[in-house]
Design a protein around this motif. Structure first.
Motif, PDB file in Angstrom:
ATOM      1  N   SER A 384     -57.461 -16.726  97.738  1.00 41.12           N
ATOM      2  CA  SER A 384     -58.436 -15.857  98.413  1.00 41.12           C
ATOM      3  C   SER A 384     -57.879 -14.464  98.644  1.00 41.12           C
ATOM      4  CB  SER A 384     -58.852 -16.482  99.750  1.00 41.12           C
ATOM      5  OG  SER A 384     -57.714 -16.656 100.595  1.00 41.12           O
ATOM      6  N   ILE A 385     -56.576 -14.389  98.812  1.00 43.37           N
ATOM      7  CA  ILE A 385     -55.940 -13.073  98.997  1.00 43.37           C
ATOM      8  C   ILE A 385     -55.683 -12.417  97.649  1.00 43.37           C
ATOM      9  CG2 ILE A 385     -53.861 -11.895  99.833  1.00 43.37           C
ATOM     10  CD1 ILE A 385     -53.686 -13.933 102.070  1.00 43.37           C
ATOM     11  N   LYS A 391     -59.464  -3.531  99.741  1.00 43.39           N
ATOM     12  CA  LYS A 391     -58.139  -3.347 100.309  1.00 43.39           C
ATOM     13  C   LYS A 391     -57.746  -4.527 101.192  1.00 43.39           C
ATOM     14  CE  LYS A 391     -55.425   0.140 102.770  1.00 43.39           C
ATOM     15  NZ  LYS A 391     -55.458   1.451 103.455  1.00 43.39           N
ATOM     16  N   LEU A 392     -56.457  -4.912 101.124  1.00 40.22           N
ATOM     17  CA  LEU A 392     -55.937  -5.989 101.959  1.00 40.22           C
ATOM     18  C   LEU A 392     -55.550  -5.436 103.330  1.00 40.22           C
ATOM     19  CD1 LEU A 392     -53.542  -7.768  99.400  1.00 40.22           C
ATOM     20  CD2 LEU A 392     -55.936  -8.309  99.895  1.00 40.22           C
ATOM     21  N   ASN A 393     -55.719  -6.270 104.372  1.00 40.03           N
ATOM     22  CA  ASN A 393     -55.257  -5.831 105.690  1.00 40.03           C
ATOM     23  C   ASN A 393     -53.744  -5.996 105.774  1.00 40.03           C
ATOM     24  OD1 ASN A 393     -54.606  -8.551 106.449  1.00 40.03           O
ATOM     25  ND2 ASN A 393     -56.757  -8.884 106.980  1.00 40.03           N
ATOM     26  N   GLU A 394     -53.181  -5.569 106.887  1.00 37.71           N
ATOM     27  CA  GLU A 394     -51.713  -5.556 107.017  1.00 37.71           C
ATOM     28  C   GLU A 394     -51.118  -6.958 106.920  1.00 37.71           C
ATOM     29  OE1 GLU A 394     -48.381  -4.075 110.273  1.00 37.71           O
ATOM     30  OE2 GLU A 394     -50.368  -3.141 110.251  1.00 37.71           O
ATOM     31  N   GLU A 395     -51.762  -7.931 107.527  1.00 42.34           N
ATOM     32  CA  GLU A 395     -51.249  -9.306 107.480  1.00 42.34           C
ATOM     33  C   GLU A 395     -51.289  -9.850 106.052  1.00 42.34           C
ATOM     34  OE1 GLU A 395     -52.251 -13.746 109.338  1.00 42.34           O
ATOM     35  OE2 GLU A 395     -53.377 -11.970 110.004  1.00 42.34           O
ATOM     36  N   GLU A 396     -52.389  -9.571 105.354  1.00 41.57           N
ATOM     37  CA  GLU A 396     -52.507 -10.026 103.970  1.00 41.57           C
ATOM     38  C   GLU A 396     -51.473  -9.347 103.074  1.00 41.57           C
ATOM     39  OE1 GLU A 396     -57.341 -10.962 103.864  1.00 41.57           O
ATOM     40  OE2 GLU A 396     -56.576  -8.937 103.489  1.00 41.57           O
ATOM     41  N   LYS A 470     -61.760  -5.982  90.015  1.00 38.50           N
ATOM     42  CA  LYS A 470     -61.699  -4.533  89.786  1.00 38.50           C
ATOM     43  C   LYS A 470     -62.090  -4.199  88.356  1.00 38.50           C
ATOM     44  CE  LYS A 470     -57.847  -2.528  88.548  1.00 38.50           C
ATOM     45  NZ  LYS A 470     -57.887  -2.624  87.086  1.00 38.50           N
ATOM     46  N   GLU A 471     -62.505  -2.970  88.154  1.00 37.22           N
ATOM     47  CA  GLU A 471     -62.792  -2.472  86.812  1.00 37.22           C
ATOM     48  C   GLU A 471     -61.528  -1.866  86.194  1.00 37.22           C
ATOM     49  OE1 GLU A 471     -65.578  -2.779  85.029  1.00 37.22           O
ATOM     50  OE2 GLU A 471     -66.350  -4.006  86.698  1.00 37.22           O
TER      51      GLU A 471
END
Length: 519
Positions: A384-385, A391-396, A470-471
């Motif tokens: 899932s990550i 954009k990923l959050n800081e924890e991810e 993503k493209e």
């Protein structure tokens, strides 16, 4: 009378043209000495080879001849020519500057007092010293025969040395397929030399053959693996394309009866094998009738060379199996992460960068096999990550970064060079040239060149290729970004190499397009 002499001269020339010759260089400033020497040896034949005379009238001219001919058997060298020691200078030149230690040097002098024999023998690397007055036609004949025997034996020893040198050079890496050709070539050369020299030799095996029709001739399975003489450029050709007639039939007989077949001018030795149908050793142009010792040597050789060949093939099969396992594992990982043919492209880009950078072929081979495991640590990262759009959050981000150390821990304890290299790639391919990467903050050449190459190849392809999340970026945009990171994220030299090889990048991307099942 005149017509008879002309006929005899033409016949003699025809004989000389039909066979190889011994080269004899006459160095003397007196033309009559050349004429008398040629007359005295005009009908000379040794081991079915006549003499090819070369004339030089000064020491300087003799030196030029030695730079043009490296197969002069004997030089009959006058001492006093344009200077009192011109001949001695030529002798020093032959052994020194020309580095020729094979040609036999016979000094001839009409003025013995000019160069005392004891002094010359001690201080110059010559093989005989004669006064011109003592060299009658019979004595000249005797001296030349004895000297040619010496030259012949020296050249046989040199052939042995070359063969042994190839075998020794190959032995350190015998179980590499690259060294096998050198190993076999050295043994063929060694054996032909021991038998007195042969014109042509070939090692013929079924190991390089592909599938065959069920009703085909069994001999068509066999291909030339390596050879010398007429077989030097025949590698890969089937047996029935390089031999015909009695020679081909002898090969078939050797295969059927699994033995050595001897003919007047050639032989075919069957080399037994536990793992395949065996191989053939073909030697032609045998200089003499083989002795019982020669035949015994052939029997030993034909078995031992096949053992070496079988061992190398077995080792190659093991290496190929290991390579395929690593490649398939990398492809499985890539498939799980939705990367299409990212691994194949990355590997080829890394190979190109490594070659242009100047890595050895051995290093390139290791790098290519290690690249597929560079992201093995992502097995710990939830899908899932990994496949999250945006954009990923800081924890991810922290979870993703942990894959570097995790991949290293998985692989670090191996003693295998490929797995050790893969461990380095797994941990350090996110390090930056300027020290702002992770996990250890390495910078510059503290980062292993394998990791610097992989980092650049990885980012290039990740940006240029389409992903489910993503493209694809246009090539110009990717290259612009990479150029902007020159000396920051990436090794400056590697960036220059990448930018200079745009056509190769495009060819790789075109050859390995993605076919992603995005939903």
């Amino acid at each position: 009378m005149s017509d008879d002499l002309l006929f005899l001269d033409e016949s003699e020339e025809d004989v000389v043209e039909e066979r190889s010759t011994w080269k004899v260089l006459i160095v003397d400033d007196e033309p009559e000495v050349h004429a008398v020497t040629k007359l005295a040896l005009s009908d000379f034949v040794f081991q079915d080879k006549g003499i090819e005379f070369i004339s030089a009238y000064t020491g300087a001219e003799a030196k030029r001849v030695f730079l043009e001919h490296d197969d002069i058997a004997i030089v009959l060298l006058d001492v006093v020519m344009e200077t009192d020691d011109a001949g001695l200078q030529v002798a020093e030149f032959i052994r020194g500057e020309a580095n020729n230690h094979f040609t036999r040097i016979i000094l001839r002098t009409g003025q013995p007092g000019q160069a005392p024999e004891k002094h010359v023998i001690i201080n110059y690397d010559i093989n005989d010293y004669k006064s011109k007055t003592e060299l009658t036609a019979q004595k000249l004949f005797t001296v030349v025969i004895a000297t040619l025997r010496s030259y012949r034996d020296i050249m046989v020893i040199e052939e042995n040395r070359k063969g042994l040198e190839k075998i020794i050079a190959a032995s350190a890496d015998l179980f590499s397929i690259h060294s096998l050709e050198s190993f076999i070539d050295g043994i063929v050369q060694q054996l032909s030399s021991l038998l007195g020299g042969t014109q042509d030799a070939a090692y013929i095996t079924s190991a390089v053959a592909g599938p065959r029709p069920i009703d085909s001739d069994p001999s068509s399975e066999f291909y030339v693996f390596t050879g010398k003489g007429d077989f030097a450029n025949q590698e890969g050709l089937p047996l029935d394309k390089v031999l015909s007639g009695n020679q081909l039939e002898s090969c078939r007989q050797a295969l059927r009866e699994q033995e050595i077949v001897y003919a007047d001018e050639y032989l075919v030795a069957y080399c037994n094998s536990k793992n395949m149908r065996g191989s053939l050793l073909y030697l032609s142009g045998l200089p003499r009738r083989l002795t019982d010792t020669d035949k015994h040597l052939l029997e030993i050789f034909s078995q031992n060379v096949q053992i070496a060949f079988d061992n190398v093939l077995l080792t190659k099969d093991i290496e190929d199996t290991q390579r395929e396992i690593v490649e398939r594992l990398g492809q499985i990982l890539e498939k799980e992460m939705g990367g299409g043919k990212h691994i194949q492209r990355m590997t080829l880009i890394s190979e190109m960068l490594g070659r242009e950078y100047g890595l050895s072929q051995d290093d390139i081979d290791v790098l290519k096999l290690a690249v597929p495991l560079h992201d093995v640590g992502k097995l710990k990262v939830p899908e899932s990550i990994l496949l999250k759009p945006g954009k990923l959050n800081e924890e991810e981000q922290e979870i993703v970064r942990s894959h570097a150390e995790f991949g290293y821990e998985l692989l670090k304890d191996s003693r295998r060079p490929i797995i050790k290299a893969a461990a380095l790639l797994a941990r350090d391919h996110h390090e930056y040239w300027d020290g702002n990467g992770y996990p250890r903050g390495l910078k510059g050449e503290e980062i292993h060149i394998f990791c610097r190459i992989t980092s650049l190849a990885d980012v290039f392809d990740a940006l240029h290729a389409k992903r489910c999340y993503k493209e694809a970026w246009p090539l110009d945009k990717v290259l612009d970004l990479i150029e902007s990171q020159r000396g920051k994220q990436f090794d400056p030299l590697l960036v220059d190499i990448l930018l200079a090889n745009r056509d190769k990048l495009e060819a790789i991307c075109f050859a390995y397009p993605d076919d992603l099942p995005c939903h």
